[in-house]
Scaffold this active site. Sequence first.
Site, PDB file in Angstrom:
ATOM      1  N   GLU A 123      -4.928 -72.433  36.996  1.00 41.96           N
ATOM      2  CA  GLU A 123      -6.142 -71.724  37.411  1.00 41.96           C
ATOM      3  C   GLU A 123      -6.614 -72.279  38.738  1.00 41.96           C
ATOM      4  OE1 GLU A 123      -9.687 -71.731  35.017  1.00 41.96           O
ATOM      5  OE2 GLU A 123      -8.575 -71.277  33.186  1.00 41.96           O
ATOM      6  N   GLU A 156     -15.632 -60.296  35.422  1.00 45.34           N
ATOM      7  CA  GLU A 156     -15.885 -60.174  33.977  1.00 45.34           C
ATOM      8  C   GLU A 156     -17.392 -60.260  33.731  1.00 45.34           C
ATOM      9  OE1 GLU A 156     -12.903 -62.516  31.554  1.00 45.34           O
ATOM     10  OE2 GLU A 156     -12.303 -63.118  33.578  1.00 45.34           O
ATOM     11  N   LYS A 174     -19.340 -62.910  31.084  1.00 43.36           N
ATOM     12  CA  LYS A 174     -19.168 -64.364  31.103  1.00 43.36           C
ATOM     13  C   LYS A 174     -20.523 -65.035  31.245  1.00 43.36           C
ATOM     14  CE  LYS A 174     -15.609 -66.500  32.393  1.00 43.36           C
ATOM     15  NZ  LYS A 174     -14.546 -67.220  33.104  1.00 43.36           N
ATOM     16  N   GLU A 192     -19.798 -67.090  38.011  1.00 45.32           N
ATOM     17  CA  GLU A 192     -18.838 -67.054  36.904  1.00 45.32           C
ATOM     18  C   GLU A 192     -18.367 -65.635  36.598  1.00 45.32           C
ATOM     19  OE1 GLU A 192     -17.204 -69.374  34.840  1.00 45.32           O
ATOM     20  OE2 GLU A 192     -17.758 -70.590  36.554  1.00 45.32           O
TER      21      GLU A 192
END
Length: 469
Positions: free
Chosen positions: A267, A321, A324, A330
């Site tokens: 990641e 997203e 999250k 984030e």
Amino acid sequence: MDNSIAIIFSSMVSKILLLLASTLFQVVLGTIGVNYGTVANNLPPPPQVAHFLVESTIINRVRLYDANPDILKALAHTGIEVTITVPNDQIPHLTKQSFAEQLVKTNVQPYTPSTKIVRISVGNEILSTANRLLIGSLVPAMQTLHTALVAASLDQQIKVSTPHSLGILSTSSPPSTGKFRPGYDTHVLKPLFSFLRSTNAPVMVNPYPFFGYSDNTLDYALFRPNSGVVDENTKLLYTNMLDAQLDAVFSALKLLGFSDLDIVIAETGWPSEGDSAQVGVSPENAAEYNGNLIRHVNSGAGTPLMPNKTFETFVFALFNENLKPGPTSERNFGLFQPDMTPVYDAGVLKPTAKSSIPMNPSPDESPSPAIPPISPTQPPIKGQRWCLPKEGADLVALQRNIDYVCGLGLDCGPIQEGGMCFDPNTVLAHASYAMNVYYQAMGRYESDCDFEHTGAITGLDPSYGGCKY
């Protein structure tokens, strides 16, 4: 006669150059991966995503945070290499052979070889959770899963590993002094690395220059031209933060005798949007980081301590997203919006797709998220304040808060065994420390202490003994 020879020679040269170019193109594309997260309620159906990846992007590796059957079916016959994940809470169960065998029968065998599953990640950033049960079960679970793969004759095709945050390092600067945290180094990591070596599997790490930069190191973090940093021990020059982070991991591996293990970047990424107090967060900087990252890890330049290497790399993340938790950033690490338009150009679209897909769509061209992102409505609170769990907060939710904060790479050392805040060894006490670390690091906005309504701000200093908040 001479003309014929010249024509034949010219044709041969053209074919050789075409072959070389094709080979080079394949090598460059061979290590571009993406993390396919699904913490959202507005993502496109998996078959549509799979078609998009194959037809419109140069991405040929995908890492999942579970073993979603719909996604695994959709990725069949695409040639995309897939890493699936065993969730953290299943790790203690995975130490049982029957459970491991059932997991392989349920999550692997129905999809392979049509879906090219090449790796199973056992949990994510387990050491950062400071959870004794998970940490103690990690290596036995990996060994048991490998045994189940051997029994299914899949062990050569599918490798077992586990990703780590940089929180596993006790020292990382300068890179030559990289060292794993005492206690974990010999009792957990050494057996883990021995397992990886014996099964020919890589070490997986999650390096994030985004979480390590300051105002005056932004150029260094984004791979921009800068004066660099010299390691005082090796006299080697570092011109970007990622190389320094990777070499710190390499130095720690070397100290334990495992410098031969391959390192995979499981990641890394940069958000395109953040809260107002966050410096360096923009679509332009995200495009610069990820674009430079992809070029760098595939260039073959390597790092100062690992020259002439390419690194298998997974950019975080495929999509923004919207569900999250945490700050605005984030929810904005994605390369693409849920409608599959690019948030910015990171260089992952095929040339043919660039002409047909709009770049940087205007707000009315993008779908509105069903749940608006959280952003601070007030300035940071002045004066000393701390973030602690609300009275009666659910312990499972508090453990999730610990996992989340420590998984970001923030300093959770004090609540790990031997740390000044380890005792009392309870979820409530450890969550108190972790939630406050996050709150302070993010600028002390009210939203930074929300934690899905489990956090509350206090003016009373919770420090005790040698444990300083």
